[in-house]
Design an enzyme around this catalytic site. Structure first.
Site, PDB file in Angstrom:
ATOM      1  N   GLU A  58      -6.777   4.194  -0.181  1.00  0.00           N
ATOM      2  CA  GLU A  58      -6.251   4.910   0.977  1.00  0.00           C
ATOM      3  C   GLU A  58      -5.870   6.322   0.544  1.00  0.00           C
ATOM      4  O   GLU A  58      -5.450   6.531  -0.596  1.00  0.00           O
ATOM      5  CB  GLU A  58      -5.006   4.210   1.530  1.00  0.00           C
ATOM      6  CG  GLU A  58      -5.306   2.992   2.345  1.00  0.00           C
ATOM      7  CD  GLU A  58      -4.057   2.440   3.023  1.00  0.00           C
ATOM      8  OE1 GLU A  58      -4.210   1.514   3.812  1.00  0.00           O
ATOM      9  OE2 GLU A  58      -2.930   2.930   2.753  1.00  0.00           O
ATOM     10  N   CYS A 113       1.468  -8.355   5.903  1.00  0.00           N
ATOM     11  CA  CYS A 113       1.142  -6.955   5.633  1.00  0.00           C
ATOM     12  C   CYS A 113      -0.326  -6.674   5.357  1.00  0.00           C
ATOM     13  O   CYS A 113      -1.198  -7.508   5.552  1.00  0.00           O
ATOM     14  CB  CYS A 113       2.037  -6.432   4.515  1.00  0.00           C
ATOM     15  SG  CYS A 113       3.619  -5.843   5.148  1.00  0.00           S
ATOM     16  N   ASP A 114      -0.581  -5.453   4.864  1.00  0.00           N
ATOM     17  CA  ASP A 114      -1.897  -4.825   4.883  1.00  0.00           C
ATOM     18  C   ASP A 114      -3.013  -5.649   4.262  1.00  0.00           C
ATOM     19  O   ASP A 114      -4.131  -5.660   4.759  1.00  0.00           O
ATOM     20  CB  ASP A 114      -1.836  -3.471   4.157  1.00  0.00           C
ATOM     21  CG  ASP A 114      -1.024  -2.453   4.912  1.00  0.00           C
ATOM     22  OD1 ASP A 114      -0.147  -2.862   5.689  1.00  0.00           O
ATOM     23  OD2 ASP A 114      -1.250  -1.249   4.723  1.00  0.00           O
ATOM     24  N   LYS A 115      -2.776  -6.295   3.148  1.00  0.00           N
ATOM     25  CA  LYS A 115      -3.821  -7.082   2.501  1.00  0.00           C
ATOM     26  C   LYS A 115      -3.518  -8.570   2.548  1.00  0.00           C
ATOM     27  O   LYS A 115      -4.430  -9.394   2.589  1.00  0.00           O
ATOM     28  CB  LYS A 115      -4.006  -6.625   1.041  1.00  0.00           C
ATOM     29  CG  LYS A 115      -4.385  -5.158   0.912  1.00  0.00           C
ATOM     30  CD  LYS A 115      -5.621  -4.817   1.717  1.00  0.00           C
ATOM     31  CE  LYS A 115      -5.919  -3.339   1.730  1.00  0.00           C
ATOM     32  NZ  LYS A 115      -4.865  -2.532   2.355  1.00  0.00           N
ATOM     33  N   ASP A 174       0.818  -1.208   0.000  1.00  0.00           N
ATOM     34  CA  ASP A 174       0.000   0.000   0.000  1.00  0.00           C
ATOM     35  C   ASP A 174       0.855   1.263   0.000  1.00  0.00           C
ATOM     36  O   ASP A 174       0.469   2.288  -0.561  1.00  0.00           O
ATOM     37  CB  ASP A 174      -0.937   0.003   1.213  1.00  0.00           C
ATOM     38  CG  ASP A 174      -2.139  -0.913   0.990  1.00  0.00           C
ATOM     39  OD1 ASP A 174      -2.174  -1.610  -0.039  1.00  0.00           O
ATOM     40  OD2 ASP A 174      -3.027  -0.931   1.847  1.00  0.00           O
ATOM     41  N   SER A 179      -4.657   5.047   5.634  1.00  0.00           N
ATOM     42  CA  SER A 179      -3.583   4.195   6.106  1.00  0.00           C
ATOM     43  C   SER A 179      -3.644   4.137   7.627  1.00  0.00           C
ATOM     44  O   SER A 179      -4.068   5.089   8.286  1.00  0.00           O
ATOM     45  CB  SER A 179      -2.238   4.767   5.666  1.00  0.00           C
ATOM     46  OG  SER A 179      -1.176   4.157   6.381  1.00  0.00           O
ATOM     47  N   CYS A 220       5.782  -2.498   8.583  1.00  0.00           N
ATOM     48  CA  CYS A 220       6.282  -1.189   9.011  1.00  0.00           C
ATOM     49  C   CYS A 220       6.265  -1.041  10.530  1.00  0.00           C
ATOM     50  O   CYS A 220       5.546  -1.743  11.245  1.00  0.00           O
ATOM     51  CB  CYS A 220       5.470  -0.080   8.358  1.00  0.00           C
ATOM     52  SG  CYS A 220       5.702   0.003   6.567  1.00  0.00           S
TER      53      CYS A 220
END
Length: 657
Positions: free
Chosen positions: A510, A161-163, A119, A536, A232
């Site tokens: 985002e 991670c995000d997805k 992302d 985010s 992150c």
């Protein structure tokens, strides 16, 4: 430059074989297998030994290790081909550790991967239009891979991670009769001297406004990711998803947020392999772990950590995959009103510790201990250990591991663990307030969300209430909004309205490019932001997202015009909020007058799906809209979709015939 030589004269290419003797030995077949087993089972044994597995062990119990790994690493760790992000760069090492343990346990491990996007890499680009839709697609592929190994006894899902991690949770949740365990892929380290990966994404905006030199921007950007693997360093979507996986009971205790590449991070994978084998031995499938009580526990832990608002999309999606009721807006409100925030981690503050410190301070189990003492947990739920949450916490409370990691935080960073994960009394003394508020009003009749902890303290009144009223600055694309910020067309007091960038417009992109710019600009704390898109997990400021209905579905946001007066009230004590249009061109109007105006106004003529919206995402948007939309988790609900396609059940049957 000349083109490549199509047929180079290299003698080695002609040194090939046309047949080979094949593996030595014999398959462990029995008369019963040959008479009764499906041909696929028998051919699978042939494939196993063809790939080099010992023939005598070719029919051992099978386990599948799925991951979201990406890139290609040389044996020494140097890149041969880069991954999209650090979060999937190193997790093949966890896959290897788990596979070796399964083999040692007498099993046959299989490994497959469905990689994931970044992302951060797609912020401000049309690549973001594929971000959230990717989650559903990956879930489908992961489930198809699981079902394509018919004799699997259990599944490990390694993701970060995000997805990728939400997709993995959804995939395993959907395999309700299968023992499964999540292996969180950990976090990257912050630089000794520099900025975290969230802050560094603002270097363009800060340079444009003269707040950074070219040299400073170049150096900060170079060293923000101080270690090569992991999500992150802030409590964004990646880290929050790890926390939620553990809180759901899908991952082992103290597995979320481990520093990527470390011995303890590899040990998470090894112990998870033992755990999935143990679940298979005891016949404990995912349906015994993912229950309504587990979902409530995860929502409570999310609130205590102050996690990313994106989990409002992912937790309902996991619940839906598990076949249990999805939490409603009212459920989220109740949990966030009842649960104190206990964790001081980026981006929430007040001290903004990186996620690795939360791990050393005790991570999820430490927060769970406080929540149990408050009576906010249902501790009888089963977990990936095969034991209850209460039993896990009893073990954690007296463990040497807990003592040693907490002491390590003090020794290495000079930080007291109780200053990162706090007792409720200390959290109150430090001014930590609840995380999420769900404002409603004439611009958000279905609700919206704001991370109240991210509002700058200096603009919050002594009574704990943020109040802001100002003229609307309307944008129908993120690109137009960021251009206005960089060109100085946004002033203190403005209310930026980003409409038409929900699921139907851009795949619900985002808008961190905008929120990060506001954070970086000196006057940014005096600007509010309203959008039907999402943020985010590292976004900060008076930013309200997930506004429903979205503008392109006819939500009131489509009626807002330039210089309309918009008022925001966010109470960080009572956890209540409102967003309302209150007038035009500086003139106040009664609520009834505003209602009539909004009803009579046509939609903004500039509101259209983005011209670069892929057909894949348009299809995703339509399917999730029919399945409950944003507040339903942006899932595919088959029954709802079939009903939308053909309201008559008889029509569906006749169409199938």
């Amino acid at each position: 430059m000349p083109g490549p030589d199509l047929f180079p004269d290299d003698p080695s290419i002609y040194e090939l074989r046309t047949r080979a003797p094949g593996p030595a030995g014999a398959l462990p077949l029995t008369e019963d297998l040959l008479r009764t087993a499906p041909s696929g089972d028998l051919f699978g044994l042939t494939q196993n030994v063809g790939m080099g597995w010992e023939p005598a062990r070719a029919n051992d119990r099978q386990f599948l290790i799925l991951s979201t790994s990406g890139g290609l690493r040389a044996p020494d760790g140097t890149p041969v081909a880069l991954g999209f992000h650090t979060g999937h760069w190193e997790i093949t090492l966890q896959v290897e550790a788990a596979a070796r343990e399964l083999r040692a346990l007498g099993a046959v491990p299989f490994a497959a991967a469905v990689s994931d996007p970044c992302d951060g890499r797609t912020q401000g680009t049309t690549g973001m239009f594929d971000s959230l839709p990717y989650r559903n697609d990956a879930t489908i592929v992961l489930r198809r891979l699981i079902r394509s190994l018919p004799r699997r006894a259990g599944v490990l899902g390694v993701a970060t991670c995000d997805k990728g991690l939400p997709a993995m949770m959804m995939a395993l949740a959907g395999m309700r009769d299968l023992p499964s365990v999540i292996v969180p892929g950990g976090v990257t380290l912050p630089p000794s001297d520099g900025e975290d990966a969230g802050a560094v994404q603002t270097i363009g905006a800060r340079f444009s406004r003269g707040l950074l030199s070219l040299k400073e921007a170049s150096e900060l950007g170079c060293r923000a990711c101080a270690s090569p693997g992991g999500g992150c360093q802030f409590l964004g979507t990646a880290a929050t998803a790890q926390v939620v996986a553990e809180a759901l009971g899908m991952a082992l205790p103290h597995s979320a947020l481990a520093p990527s590449g470390s011995a303890v991070w590899r040990d998470v994978a090894t112990r998870s392999a033992r755990a999935v084998a143990h679940l298979a031995d005891r016949g404990i499938p995912m349906r015994c772990i993912l229950t309504p009580a587990a979902i409530r526990n995860a929502m409570t832990v999310h609130a205590a950590f102050g996690g990313s608002t994106n989990l409002l999309l992912h937790i309902p999606a996991v619940a839906h995959a598990a076949g249990i009721p999805r939490p409603t807006v009212q459920d989220w409100i109740a949990v966030n009103c009842a649960t104190p925030r206990l964790v001081d981690v980026l981006p929430n503050g007040p001290q903004f510790h990186p996620t690795v410190r939360a791990y050393l301070a005790g991570g999820v189990p430490e927060v769970l201990l406080h929540l149990r003492a408050l009576g906010l947990l249902e501790t009888g739920v089963l977990t990936a250990t095969g034991r209850t949450l209460g039993e896990n916490l009893d073990e954690w409370a007296k463990s040497d591991r807990r003592k040693r990691f907490r002491a390590l935080l003090q020794e290495r960073d000079g930080v007291a663990p109780d200053d990162v994960i706090m007792a409720p009394e200390q959290a109150r003394e430090r001014g930590l307030t609840g995380t999420l508020v769900f404002p409603t009003g004439n611009l958000a009749p279905e609700g919206s969300v704001i991370k109240a902890t991210s509002i700058h303290p200096s603009v919050v009144g002594p009574d704990g209430i943020y109040r802001h009223s100002g003229p609307a600055r309307v944008f129908t694309s993120e690109a137009a909004a960021i251009a206005a910020l960089r060109e100085g067309r946004i002033q203190a007091g403005d209310v930026m309205v980003l409409a038409g960038i929900g699921p139907l417009g851009t795949g619900m992109e985002e808008t961190y490019q905008v929120t990060s710019a506001l954070k970086a600009l000196p006057f940014g704390k005096h600007v509010a932001l309203l959008t039907d898109a999402r943020f985010s997990g590292v976004s900060t400021g008076a930013c309200i997202g997930h506004i429903g209905p979205e503008a392109l579905a006819g939500g009131p946001l489509c009626k807002v015009r330039e210089n309309d007066t918009i008022s925001l009230v966010i109470n960080r004590i009572s956890m209540e909020g409102s967003i309302n249009m209150e007038g035009i061109n500086g003139h106040s109007m009664s609520p009834e007058e505003v209602a009539l105006l909004l009803d009579s106004r046509p939609s903004n003529p500039d509101l259209l799906p983005h011209p670069s919206l892929p057909d894949d995402t348009r299809l995703w948007a339509a399917l999730q809209h029919a399945s409950g939309g944003t507040w339903g988790g942006c899932v595919y609900d088959v029954d709802s979709v079939l009903t939308a396609l053909s309201p008559s059940p008889a029509g569906i049957r006749s169409a199938a015939i």
